[in-house]
Design a protein around this motif. Structure first.
Motif, PDB file in Angstrom:
ATOM      1  N   PRO A 266      -5.169  -9.725   6.920  1.00  0.00           N
ATOM      2  CA  PRO A 266      -4.836  -8.541   7.725  1.00  0.00           C
ATOM      3  C   PRO A 266      -4.574  -7.285   6.900  1.00  0.00           C
ATOM      4  O   PRO A 266      -4.393  -6.209   7.473  1.00  0.00           O
ATOM      5  N   MET A 267      -4.560  -7.410   5.566  1.00  0.00           N
ATOM      6  CA  MET A 267      -4.212  -6.271   4.722  1.00  0.00           C
ATOM      7  C   MET A 267      -5.424  -5.621   4.056  1.00  0.00           C
ATOM      8  O   MET A 267      -5.624  -4.408   4.145  1.00  0.00           O
ATOM      9  N   LEU A 268      -6.233  -6.429   3.376  1.00  0.00           N
ATOM     10  CA  LEU A 268      -7.221  -5.882   2.450  1.00  0.00           C
ATOM     11  C   LEU A 268      -8.353  -5.143   3.148  1.00  0.00           C
ATOM     12  O   LEU A 268      -8.700  -4.017   2.761  1.00  0.00           O
ATOM     13  N   LEU A 269      -8.964  -5.763   4.155  1.00  0.00           N
ATOM     14  CA  LEU A 269     -10.083  -5.108   4.824  1.00  0.00           C
ATOM     15  C   LEU A 269      -9.658  -3.830   5.550  1.00  0.00           C
ATOM     16  O   LEU A 269     -10.329  -2.793   5.407  1.00  0.00           O
ATOM     17  N   PRO A 270      -8.556  -3.839   6.317  1.00  0.00           N
ATOM     18  CA  PRO A 270      -8.111  -2.563   6.908  1.00  0.00           C
ATOM     19  C   PRO A 270      -7.841  -1.484   5.862  1.00  0.00           C
ATOM     20  O   PRO A 270      -8.157  -0.318   6.077  1.00  0.00           O
TER      21      PRO A 270
ATOM     22  N   LYS B  86       8.560  -5.426   1.010  1.00  0.00           N
ATOM     23  CA  LYS B  86       9.625  -6.418   1.105  1.00  0.00           C
ATOM     24  C   LYS B  86      10.569  -6.121   2.265  1.00  0.00           C
ATOM     25  O   LYS B  86      11.236  -7.009   2.779  1.00  0.00           O
ATOM     26  N   ILE B  87      10.623  -4.855   2.676  1.00  0.00           N
ATOM     27  CA  ILE B  87      11.555  -4.446   3.734  1.00  0.00           C
ATOM     28  C   ILE B  87      10.933  -4.615   5.115  1.00  0.00           C
ATOM     29  O   ILE B  87      11.514  -5.253   6.002  1.00  0.00           O
ATOM     30  N   SER B  88       9.753  -4.056   5.316  1.00  0.00           N
ATOM     31  CA  SER B  88       9.103  -4.107   6.632  1.00  0.00           C
ATOM     32  C   SER B  88       7.596  -4.190   6.449  1.00  0.00           C
ATOM     33  O   SER B  88       6.942  -3.163   6.238  1.00  0.00           O
ATOM     34  N   PRO B  89       6.998  -5.380   6.550  1.00  0.00           N
ATOM     35  CA  PRO B  89       5.551  -5.520   6.359  1.00  0.00           C
ATOM     36  C   PRO B  89       4.731  -4.686   7.345  1.00  0.00           C
ATOM     37  O   PRO B  89       3.732  -4.075   6.964  1.00  0.00           O
ATOM     38  N   ALA B  90       5.132  -4.643   8.616  1.00  0.00           N
ATOM     39  CA  ALA B  90       4.358  -3.912   9.628  1.00  0.00           C
ATOM     40  C   ALA B  90       4.339  -2.415   9.322  1.00  0.00           C
ATOM     41  O   ALA B  90       3.284  -1.771   9.326  1.00  0.00           O
ATOM     42  N   LEU B  91       5.524  -1.853   9.054  1.00  0.00           N
ATOM     43  CA  LEU B  91       5.606  -0.437   8.717  1.00  0.00           C
ATOM     44  C   LEU B  91       4.913  -0.158   7.389  1.00  0.00           C
ATOM     45  O   LEU B  91       4.268   0.881   7.217  1.00  0.00           O
ATOM     46  N   SER B  92       5.016  -1.100   6.458  1.00  0.00           N
ATOM     47  CA  SER B  92       4.393  -0.926   5.146  1.00  0.00           C
ATOM     48  C   SER B  92       2.877  -0.864   5.260  1.00  0.00           C
ATOM     49  O   SER B  92       2.226  -0.086   4.553  1.00  0.00           O
ATOM     50  N   LEU B  93       2.303  -1.684   6.147  1.00  0.00           N
ATOM     51  CA  LEU B  93       0.853  -1.647   6.335  1.00  0.00           C
ATOM     52  C   LEU B  93       0.423  -0.279   6.853  1.00  0.00           C
ATOM     53  O   LEU B  93      -0.558   0.295   6.371  1.00  0.00           O
ATOM     54  N   LEU B  94       1.157   0.272   7.806  1.00  0.00           N
ATOM     55  CA  LEU B  94       0.828   1.588   8.337  1.00  0.00           C
ATOM     56  C   LEU B  94       0.894   2.648   7.247  1.00  0.00           C
ATOM     57  O   LEU B  94      -0.017   3.476   7.097  1.00  0.00           O
ATOM     58  N   ILE B  95       1.985   2.634   6.471  1.00  0.00           N
ATOM     59  CA  ILE B  95       2.140   3.632   5.399  1.00  0.00           C
ATOM     60  C   ILE B  95       1.047   3.466   4.345  1.00  0.00           C
ATOM     61  O   ILE B  95       0.498   4.447   3.827  1.00  0.00           O
TER      62      ILE B  95
END
Length: 609
Positions: free
Chosen positions: A151-155, A104-113
Motif C-alpha cells: 500500500p506504500m510503494l506504488l502510490p 511510527k506515530i500515525s501510518p495513515a497520516l504519514s502516507l498522506l504526508i
C-alpha cells in the motif's frame, strides 16, 4: 464526414517511420538507445536518397541533428545532474528522516504526508531522486512495523508522476512540449502557467492514492526476501586418493564443468596462500578455498573426491555450512550507479566492492540464470541485485550514492555539501521562475556551481546522464520536425478532426488527451509528447480555437503514464522493489488515468475554451 486527401510521399513515409519507431520504442529486447539512433539514421537516409523541397528550399538531412544542441535536451541533462547532486550530497535526507519518525506515530497520516511531499518535490526535481530517497525509507518502515509495503510503494511512485505535471521542469516531457511549441512560433509557456489545473487534478489524484489505491493492491512479497540463497565459504582438502591430486587447476575446473571458482589455494605446512594459475599443479594436502551454494560445494566435494571443511571442522550433518557474518542486501540499479547498459564483469563489480552477486530480479521476477552467468548479463534500469558481503562492505557501498540499497535509510549521512546543492537548485528554479534568465541557462549555471564547489566531479556528472534520455529526445525531435515539415502532422490532425467532427472543440481536446494517455503507456512518453505537439497545433488551427489548451492536453496526456511498468523508469524501480506485478499497475493506474483525464479535460475546457 470528409476524410482529408492523401498527403505527399514524404509525409506518408514519415507516418510509416513514426509507426515503426513507436513499435521499436516499446520493444524490451532492443535497447532504447539503439532504436532511437536507428530512427535518426533512417530519417537522414530517407531525405538524402529522396530529397524533399519545402517552399523551394531543400530540406537538409543534417538539420535533423538539431536535437543534440536543442535547449530542451540541455535543460533535461542539466536538471538530471542537479537532481543527482541532491542524492549524492544527501540534501533530501532530513526530509526522509522526519518522514521515518512520523510513520511510527500515525501510518495513515504519514502516507498522506509522504504522497504530498513526493508530489511537491517532483514538481521541481526529476522524480527519480525522489523515488530513490523514499523507497528505502518506506521499505524500512514496513520491516520495522511488520507491515506490508504494497500500500506504500506504488502510490508513492505514482504521486511523483502526478506532481511532475505541475511545472515546465517537472518532467522531461513537459520541457519537450514547451520547447517544441516555442520552436513552432507559439508564445513561451511560463514555469507555472499551467500549475492551477495540474494542482487541482493532482489533489484529487493524491486523495485517490491515499484512500482508495492501497485497498486495490493485494499483498505482495518484496522482490528478494531474506530467504534467498546465500553463498558459503569453504575449503576442499585434497587427500592422497583425491581425483584432483596431481592435476592442474585447468584440469580440475574441467572436472566441474568450469562451474567451480577457486578463490585461492592454501599449501601446507604453513598453509600459505598461492595464486590459482591455470597451470598450477594441485598437491596432496592443498586446500582449495571456494565460495558457492551448499549443494554445489557438496557436488565439488564428490567430483574431486576431496573433503569439505568449514573453518577447521569437517562439514557433515553435525557441522553444517555457516555463512558466518555475511549479510544480504538488495541493490536497485539506477542511472547514477554506472551499471546501466554494462555487465557486472565489465565494471568489475566483485573486485571493486568485495561483494558477490547471488541473484538478479528483473520485471518483478528472478532471472533463471546460473551464478557464473550473472556477470555476463547487461544490467537495465530497475534491475534488483541480491549481493552478499560482510557488514563493512555493505556499509561502504551505502556511502556510494550511485546505488539504491533497499534495507533502510536511517543511517544515511548528509554531507557538508548538501546545503550548497539544495541552495543551487532553489536559485536555478527561482531565477527562471522570475524570468531573469531562461531555465536552460540557469540550470547550466547551476551545474557549473556544483562543479566549482566540488559537490560533484565530472565522473559523477557523466553517471547522472542517461544515454536513453539523450537519444530518445534527439530522435523524437527529429521525427516531430520531419512530420511537421513534410505535412505528416497536418494530415494526422485533419484525419483526427474528420473522425471527431461530431464533437465540440472541448470533446476533441479531451479525445486528444486520451489518445496521448494511451500512447504514453505503450511507448516512450517523450516520443508521444514530441509527436503529439505539432498535431495538437494543427488541430487547434483547423478548429480556429486557442492553441494553448491543446498543447496542454498533449502535455498532460503524455504524463499519464500510470498503467504499465514500462511507461516510466520509476515505475520499474517501484515494481522491482515492491514485488508488484503488471496487473497491479493496471488495477491502480487505469482508474487514476480516468480520474486525471476527466478532471483535466473539464479544467482545460473551462479555463481556456
Amino acid at each position: 464526414m470528409n476524410l482529408p486527401d492523401i498527403p505527399n510521399n514524404h509525409a506518408l513515409a514519415m507516418l510509416i517511420i513514426t509507426v515503426i519507431a513507436l513499435y521499436f520504442f516499446r520493444r524490451d529486447d532492443i535497447p532504447l538507445e539503439t532504436s532511437s539512433l536507428a530512427v535518426l539514421v533512417i530519417l537522414c537516409l530517407v531525405f538524402t536518397v529522396f530529397p524533399f523541397e519545402i517552399n523551394g528550399e531543400h530540406l537538409e538531412p543534417s538539420s535533423l541533428f538539431f536535437g543534440f544542441g536543442h535547449e530542451a535536451l540541455l535543460t533535461v541533462c542539466a536538471l538530471m545532474i542537479l537532481g543527482h547532486a541532491l542524492v549524492r550530497t544527501g540534501a533530501l535526507v532530513p526530509v526522509g528522516r522526519q518522514l521515518a519518525k512520523l510513520w511510527k506515530i500515525s501510518p495513515a497520516l504519514s502516507l498522506l504526508i509522504t504522497l504530498i511531499i513526493a508530489g511537491i518535490l517532483s514538481a521541481f526535481v526529476n522524480n527519480t531522486p525522489i523515488v530513490v530517497l523514499l523507497l528505502p525509507i518506506l521499505t524500512n518502515v514496513a520491516l520495522r512495523t511488520n507491515s506490508d509495503t504494497s500500500p506504500m510503494l506504488l502510490p508513492m511512485g505514482l504521486a511523483t508522476l502526478v506532481g511532475g505535471m505541475a511545472t515546465t521542469i517537472g518532467t522531461s516531457t513537459n520541457l519537450l512540449v514547451v520547447s517544441v511549441a516555442s520552436d513552432m512560433g507559439l508564445p513561451r509557456i511560463g514555469m507555472f502557467d499551467f500549475s492551477f489545473p495540474a494542482v487541482i487534478a493532482g489533489s484529487i489524484a493524491i486523495a485517490y492514492l491515499w484512500l482508495i489505491a492501497p485497498k486495490l493492491l493485494p499483498k505482495r512479497s518484496p522482490s528478494l526476501p531474506d530467504t534467498s540463497p546465500r553463498l558459503f565459504s569453504a575449503y576442499l582438502n585434497i587427500n592422497e586418493d583425491s581425483a584432483a591430486n596431481g592435476k592442474t587447476v585447468t584440469e580440475i575446473l574441467k572436472m566441474t564443468d568450469n562451474q567451480m571458482n577457486i578463490q585461492s589455494i592454501q599449501r601446507s605446512p604453513e598453509y600459505r596462500n598461492i595464486v590459482a594459475l591455470p597451470d598450477t599443479i594441485i598437491k596432496e594436502g592443498d586446500r582449495l578455498h571456494v565460495k558457492d551454494y551448499p549443494d554445489r560445494l557438496k557436488e565439488f566435494e564428490s567430483v574431486l573426491q576431496a573433503t569439505l571443511f568449514s573453518g577447521a571442522k569437517k562439514v557433515d550433518d553435525s557441522n553444517p555450512l555457516s555463512a558466518d557474518k555475511q549479510m544480504l542486501a538488495e541493490i536497485v540499479a539506477i542511472q547514477a550507479s554506472g551499471l546501466i547498459g554494462k555487465t557486472l564483469k565489465q565494471v568489475q563489480f566483485a573486485r571493486r566492492y568485495g561483494l558477490s552477486v547471488v541473484a538478479l530480479h528483473r520485471d518483478g521476477k528472478a532471472m533463471d540464470v546460473g551464478r557464473r552467468s550473472l556477470g555476463n548479463i547487461t544490467i537495465m534500469t530497475g534491475d534488483v541485485l541480491l549481493v552478499q558481503g560482510d557488514a563493512e562492505q555493505i556499509a561502504e557501498l551505502k556511502e556510494n550514492r550511485g546505488y539504491l540499497i533497499i534495507d533502510g535509510a536511517s543511517d544515511l549521512p548528509q554531507s557538508k555539501k548538501a546545503p550548497i546543492a539544495l541552495g543551487t537548485l532553489f536559485l536555478v528554479i527561482a531565477i527562471a521562475a522570475i524570468g531573469i534568465i531562461p531555465i536552460a541557462i540557469s540550470s547550466l549555471c547551476g551545474v557549473l556551481v556544483l562543479l566549482v564547489t566540488k559537490c560533484l566531479d565530472w565522473s559523477e556528472v557523466s553517471s547522472a546522464l542517461s544515454s536513453q534520455v539523450v537519444l530518445i529526445v534527439v530522435a523524437s525531435l527529429a521525427l516531430g520536425s520531419a512530420m511537421m515539415q513534410t505535412g505528416g502532422a497536418e494530415y494526422i490532425a485533419q484525419l483526427f478532426v474528420a473522425l471527431a467532427f461530431d464533437l465540440p472543440p472541448a470533446g476533441i481536446l479531451s479525445a486528444l488527451m486520451l489518445m496521448l494517455a494511451v500512447l504514453t503507456n505503450i511507448v516512450s512518453n517523450n516520443a508521444a509528447a514530441v509527436i503529439g505537439t505539432p498535431i495538437a497545433i494543427s488541430v487547434a488551427t483547423q478548429l480556429n480555437v486557442p492553441v494553448q489548451p491543446f498543447i496542454l492536453a498533449v502535455l498532460f496526456g503524455a504524463n499519464l503514464s500510470y498503467a504499465t511498468p514500462m511507461a516510466y523508469k520509476t515505475n520499474i524501480l517501484v515494481m522491482n522493489s515492491g514485488g508488484y506485478q503488471f496487473s497491479d499497475f493496471i488495477r491502480v493506474g487505469l482508474p487514476l488515468i480516468l480520474i486525471m483525464w476527466v478532471t483535466l479535460s473539464f479544467l482545460l475546457s473551462w479555463l481556456y475554451l
